[in-house]
Scaffold this motif. Structure first.
Motif, mmCIF file in Angstrom:
data_model
loop_
_atom_site.group_PDB
_atom_site.id
_atom_site.type_symbol
_atom_site.label_atom_id
_atom_site.label_comp_id
_atom_site.label_asym_id
_atom_site.label_seq_id
_atom_site.Cartn_x
_atom_site.Cartn_y
_atom_site.Cartn_z
ATOM 1 N N TYR A 1 99.406 -1.624 54.003
ATOM 2 C CA TYR A 1 100.080 -1.366 55.274
ATOM 3 C C TYR A 1 99.151 -1.537 56.476
ATOM 4 N N LYS B 1 104.752 -1.112 58.058
ATOM 5 C CA LYS B 1 105.583 -0.296 57.175
ATOM 6 C C LYS B 1 106.962 -0.017 57.765
ATOM 7 N N TYR C 1 105.385 -2.488 46.535
ATOM 8 C CA TYR C 1 104.018 -2.126 46.931
ATOM 9 C C TYR C 1 103.554 -0.876 46.183
ATOM 10 N N VAL D 1 100.572 -5.091 56.794
ATOM 11 C CA VAL D 1 102.040 -5.172 56.795
ATOM 12 C C VAL D 1 102.577 -3.986 57.575
ATOM 13 N N GLN E 1 108.854 -1.772 49.683
ATOM 14 C CA GLN E 1 108.022 -0.571 49.585
ATOM 15 C C GLN E 1 107.873 -0.149 48.130
ATOM 16 N N THR F 1 109.260 -2.749 56.838
ATOM 17 C CA THR F 1 109.274 -3.134 55.423
ATOM 18 C C THR F 1 110.503 -2.549 54.741
#
Length: 329
Positions: free
Chosen positions: A219, A224, A235, A222, A232, A227
């Motif tokens: 994160y 969050k 990940y 990326v 998620q 997302t």
């Protein structure tokens, strides 16, 4: 004429910004206090019971390799074949009852306790200091939570190991638990408490810290907030696999010791410490890592599953009120 900060200001722009970010994220309808932590605990209980229960066959073979490496010397797949050939396919599910029940309790204390103690650390240190020292917060929270989780887990883990190591010992959880209690007393359930602490505390500390750090790295690049829930979960799975491998390597010697010490009761007058020292000398470094292949597969898989399930259940229950202290976008 100088002006003083407004009453709500701490005098630190960074701290004020952090407080404002937390305040902005608070949903007045979200659960708090006992209601929130009971949801964390339930999510942790389910994720641990499901993953450990599903991987009972791998745990059976791993335990056999640790206890009898001469017979079970052909790895995970070969171990499965030997157990099934000698005892039937049902044998790989030996200990499912105490495994699911034990890790349901342990998961509640572990995950619920981790969230609780992390929040207490934030309350004690303040969010800015906690964020700057987040690795220490993760380690301390995980260790404290696991200590209480192991008190709940130990009797059921002792029962599981006895059932796996002695297939004719008893017929399931109730029979095995009752037989140990009747013949050996309450103390027998905690003969492996030292090894289980040496196994589970470093395991859980590694597990949570590595998961948090890998998630933070993800994160960090990326966003969050944009997302999707599905990504998620992906990940969480990836972070969980890496965390599981790290945790397995750190805790493997104590896991082997735990299997050994719960296989049979000690000699009359022999203390737990002397048994541990004697077994450690007998095992050596190589022996303490017996079954590591099976355990890497098992722990990597179940840790990935745990964090994925835990995250999804938390969202489903609306248990997202914990304060995050990681550095993410």
């Amino acid at each position: 004429m100088s002006t003083s900060p407004p009453p709500t200001s701490t005098g630190s722009s960074k701290l004020d910004a952090a407080k404002a970010q937390v305040a902005a994220s608070i949903d007045p309808t979200a659960p708090t206090g006992l209601d929130l932590y009971s949801r964390f605990a339930f999510a942790g209980a389910v994720c641990c019971a499901v993953t450990h229960g599903a991987l009972t066959p791998v745990d059976v073979v791993k335990t056999r390799i640790q206890l009898d490496p001469v017979t079970y010397n052909t790895g995970l797949i070969g171990g499965f074949k030997k157990v099934i050939a000698a005892e039937g396919s049902g044998a790989v599910w030996t200990g499912f009852g105490p495994t699911a029940a034990g890790y349901f309790l342990q998961g509640a204390f572990k995950f619920g306790g981790y969230e609780f103690f992390k929040q207490q650390s934030i309350n004690l240190l303040g969010i800015e200091s906690a964020s700057n020292n987040r690795t220490a917060v993760y380690l301390a929270s995980a260790a404290t939570a696991e200590f209480f989780a192991d008190i709940a887990l130990c009797p059921l883990e002792a029962t599981r190991i006895r059932l796996v190591s002695e297939p004719t010992f008893a017929n399931g959880l109730i029979g095995g638990f009752s037989k140990i209690l009747k013949n050996e007393g309450v103390g027998a359930f905690y003969s492996g408490f030292g090894p289980i602490l040496f196994k589970q505390v470093p395991y859980t500390m590694s597990k949570f810290v590595v998961f948090e750090k890998v998630n933070e790295a993800i994160y960090g690049v990326v966003d969050k907030s944009t997302t999707s829930n599905g990504m998620q979960t992906v990940y969480n799975l990836g972070s969980g696999v890496i965390a599981g491998f790290a945790a397995a390597l750190v805790s493997q010697p104590a896991d082997t010791m735990l299997s050994k010490i719960n296989k049979t009761k000690g000699a009359p007058g022999e203390g737990t410490t002397s048994r541990i020292i004697k077994m450690a000398k007998e095992l050596g470094f190589r022996g303490s890592y017996a079954g590591i292949g099976a355990r890497l597969f098992m722990v990597g898989t179940l840790t990935a599953g745990q964090f994925a399930i835990y995250g999804d259940i938390k969202k489903a229950l609306g248990a997202t009120g914990g304060v995050e202290i990681s550095k993410t976008k």
